[in-house]
Design a protein around this motif. Structure first.
Motif, PDB file in Angstrom:
ATOM      1  N   LEU A  25      53.905  28.866  15.483  1.00 28.60           N
ATOM      2  CA  LEU A  25      54.481  28.000  14.454  1.00 28.60           C
ATOM      3  C   LEU A  25      53.980  28.395  13.071  1.00 28.60           C
ATOM      4  O   LEU A  25      54.761  28.420  12.105  1.00 28.60           O
ATOM      5  CB  LEU A  25      54.161  26.535  14.748  1.00 28.60           C
ATOM      6  CG  LEU A  25      54.811  25.963  16.012  1.00 28.60           C
ATOM      7  CD1 LEU A  25      54.384  24.521  16.220  1.00 28.60           C
ATOM      8  CD2 LEU A  25      56.320  26.083  15.973  1.00 28.60           C
ATOM      9  N   ASN A  26      52.704  28.730  12.963  1.00 29.19           N
ATOM     10  CA  ASN A  26      52.172  29.155  11.669  1.00 29.19           C
ATOM     11  C   ASN A  26      52.783  30.481  11.220  1.00 29.19           C
ATOM     12  O   ASN A  26      53.030  30.679  10.027  1.00 29.19           O
ATOM     13  CB  ASN A  26      50.643  29.249  11.713  1.00 29.19           C
ATOM     14  CG  ASN A  26      49.987  27.894  11.568  1.00 29.19           C
ATOM     15  OD1 ASN A  26      50.587  26.948  11.089  1.00 29.19           O
ATOM     16  ND2 ASN A  26      48.740  27.800  11.977  1.00 29.19           N
ATOM     17  N   ARG A  27      53.061  31.365  12.153  1.00 33.02           N
ATOM     18  CA  ARG A  27      53.734  32.620  11.809  1.00 33.02           C
ATOM     19  C   ARG A  27      55.105  32.332  11.216  1.00 33.02           C
ATOM     20  O   ARG A  27      55.490  32.898  10.184  1.00 33.02           O
ATOM     21  CB  ARG A  27      53.861  33.514  13.045  1.00 33.02           C
ATOM     22  CG  ARG A  27      54.490  34.882  12.751  1.00 33.02           C
ATOM     23  CD  ARG A  27      54.718  35.709  13.994  1.00 33.02           C
ATOM     24  NE  ARG A  27      55.649  35.075  14.926  1.00 33.02           N
ATOM     25  CZ  ARG A  27      56.979  35.043  14.779  1.00 33.02           C
ATOM     26  NH1 ARG A  27      57.547  35.609  13.737  1.00 33.02           N
ATOM     27  NH2 ARG A  27      57.745  34.447  15.669  1.00 33.02           N
ATOM     28  N   GLU A  28      55.847  31.430  11.849  1.00 31.60           N
ATOM     29  CA  GLU A  28      57.165  31.052  11.339  1.00 31.60           C
ATOM     30  C   GLU A  28      57.060  30.444   9.946  1.00 31.60           C
ATOM     31  O   GLU A  28      57.862  30.764   9.066  1.00 31.60           O
ATOM     32  CB  GLU A  28      57.833  30.055  12.294  1.00 31.60           C
ATOM     33  CG  GLU A  28      58.214  30.637  13.631  1.00 31.60           C
ATOM     34  CD  GLU A  28      58.738  29.588  14.599  1.00 31.60           C
ATOM     35  OE1 GLU A  28      59.002  28.430  14.177  1.00 31.60           O
ATOM     36  OE2 GLU A  28      58.870  29.906  15.795  1.00 31.60           O
ATOM     37  N   LEU A  29      56.079  29.579   9.751  1.00 35.86           N
ATOM     38  CA  LEU A  29      55.893  28.947   8.444  1.00 35.86           C
ATOM     39  C   LEU A  29      55.570  29.985   7.371  1.00 35.86           C
ATOM     40  O   LEU A  29      56.126  29.939   6.267  1.00 35.86           O
ATOM     41  CB  LEU A  29      54.791  27.889   8.514  1.00 35.86           C
ATOM     42  CG  LEU A  29      55.173  26.582   9.211  1.00 35.86           C
ATOM     43  CD1 LEU A  29      53.943  25.751   9.514  1.00 35.86           C
ATOM     44  CD2 LEU A  29      56.160  25.800   8.371  1.00 35.86           C
ATOM     45  N   TYR A  34      55.400  29.457   3.405  1.00 33.76           N
ATOM     46  CA  TYR A  34      54.434  28.369   3.386  1.00 33.76           C
ATOM     47  C   TYR A  34      53.024  28.890   3.632  1.00 33.76           C
ATOM     48  O   TYR A  34      52.832  29.895   4.326  1.00 33.76           O
ATOM     49  CB  TYR A  34      54.769  27.328   4.465  1.00 33.76           C
ATOM     50  CG  TYR A  34      56.045  26.578   4.184  1.00 33.76           C
ATOM     51  CD1 TYR A  34      56.037  25.448   3.371  1.00 33.76           C
ATOM     52  CD2 TYR A  34      57.260  26.994   4.723  1.00 33.76           C
ATOM     53  CE1 TYR A  34      57.207  24.754   3.105  1.00 33.76           C
ATOM     54  CE2 TYR A  34      58.433  26.307   4.468  1.00 33.76           C
ATOM     55  CZ  TYR A  34      58.393  25.190   3.653  1.00 33.76           C
ATOM     56  OH  TYR A  34      59.552  24.509   3.391  1.00 33.76           O
ATOM     57  N   CYS A  35      52.045  28.186   3.102  1.00 35.09           N
ATOM     58  CA  CYS A  35      50.644  28.484   3.380  1.00 35.09           C
ATOM     59  C   CYS A  35      50.254  27.760   4.668  1.00 35.09           C
ATOM     60  O   CYS A  35      50.752  26.668   4.936  1.00 35.09           O
ATOM     61  CB  CYS A  35      49.746  27.992   2.247  1.00 35.09           C
ATOM     62  SG  CYS A  35      50.030  28.854   0.702  1.00 35.09           S
ATOM     63  N   THR A  36      49.390  28.375   5.458  1.00 28.96           N
ATOM     64  CA  THR A  36      48.967  27.767   6.714  1.00 28.96           C
ATOM     65  C   THR A  36      47.447  27.772   6.802  1.00 28.96           C
ATOM     66  O   THR A  36      46.777  28.477   6.056  1.00 28.96           O
ATOM     67  CB  THR A  36      49.543  28.521   7.931  1.00 28.96           C
ATOM     68  OG1 THR A  36      49.053  29.859   7.912  1.00 28.96           O
ATOM     69  CG2 THR A  36      51.073  28.535   7.905  1.00 28.96           C
ATOM     70  N   VAL A  37      46.925  26.991   7.747  1.00 29.71           N
ATOM     71  CA  VAL A  37      45.493  26.925   8.022  1.00 29.71           C
ATOM     72  C   VAL A  37      45.286  27.370   9.459  1.00 29.71           C
ATOM     73  O   VAL A  37      45.930  26.836  10.380  1.00 29.71           O
ATOM     74  CB  VAL A  37      44.954  25.492   7.830  1.00 29.71           C
ATOM     75  CG1 VAL A  37      43.484  25.410   8.174  1.00 29.71           C
ATOM     76  CG2 VAL A  37      45.213  25.012   6.417  1.00 29.71           C
ATOM     77  N   THR A  38      44.413  28.345   9.656  1.00 23.66           N
ATOM     78  CA  THR A  38      44.138  28.849  10.997  1.00 23.66           C
ATOM     79  C   THR A  38      43.638  27.718  11.889  1.00 23.66           C
ATOM     80  O   THR A  38      42.766  26.949  11.501  1.00 23.66           O
ATOM     81  CB  THR A  38      43.083  29.967  10.941  1.00 23.66           C
ATOM     82  OG1 THR A  38      43.562  31.000  10.086  1.00 23.66           O
ATOM     83  CG2 THR A  38      42.810  30.540  12.326  1.00 23.66           C
ATOM     84  N   GLY A  39      44.221  27.610  13.077  1.00 24.07           N
ATOM     85  CA  GLY A  39      43.780  26.609  14.042  1.00 24.07           C
ATOM     86  C   GLY A  39      44.380  25.234  13.852  1.00 24.07           C
ATOM     87  O   GLY A  39      44.077  24.314  14.603  1.00 24.07           O
TER      88      GLY A  39
END
Length: 60
Positions: A25-29, A34-39
């Motif tokens: 999901l973070n890869r898609e974001l 979009y910025c993401t937070v690991t975990g």
């Protein structure tokens, strides 16, 4: 944001699978700018992608 424990609880999967879900999901974001937070994963995006019903909308 949802943690791995939240994803595990909601989807009833083990930790490894929950991290896999978060990474995907973070890869898609990130691909959408979009910025993401690991975990962790956006609660709104997670619920949208997994079509979670309304009773979980107030999750933490």
């Amino acid at each position: 944001m949802l943690t791995v424990e939240d994803v595990m609880s909601i989807t009833k999967v083990k930790r490894t699978k929950a991290y896999e879900i978060i990474r995907e999901l973070n890869r898609e974001l990130r691909q959408n700018g979009y910025c993401t937070v690991t975990g962790r994963v956006s609660k709104e995006y997670f619920f949208e992608k997994y079509r979670i019903r309304e009773e979980y909308k107030n999750w933490k």
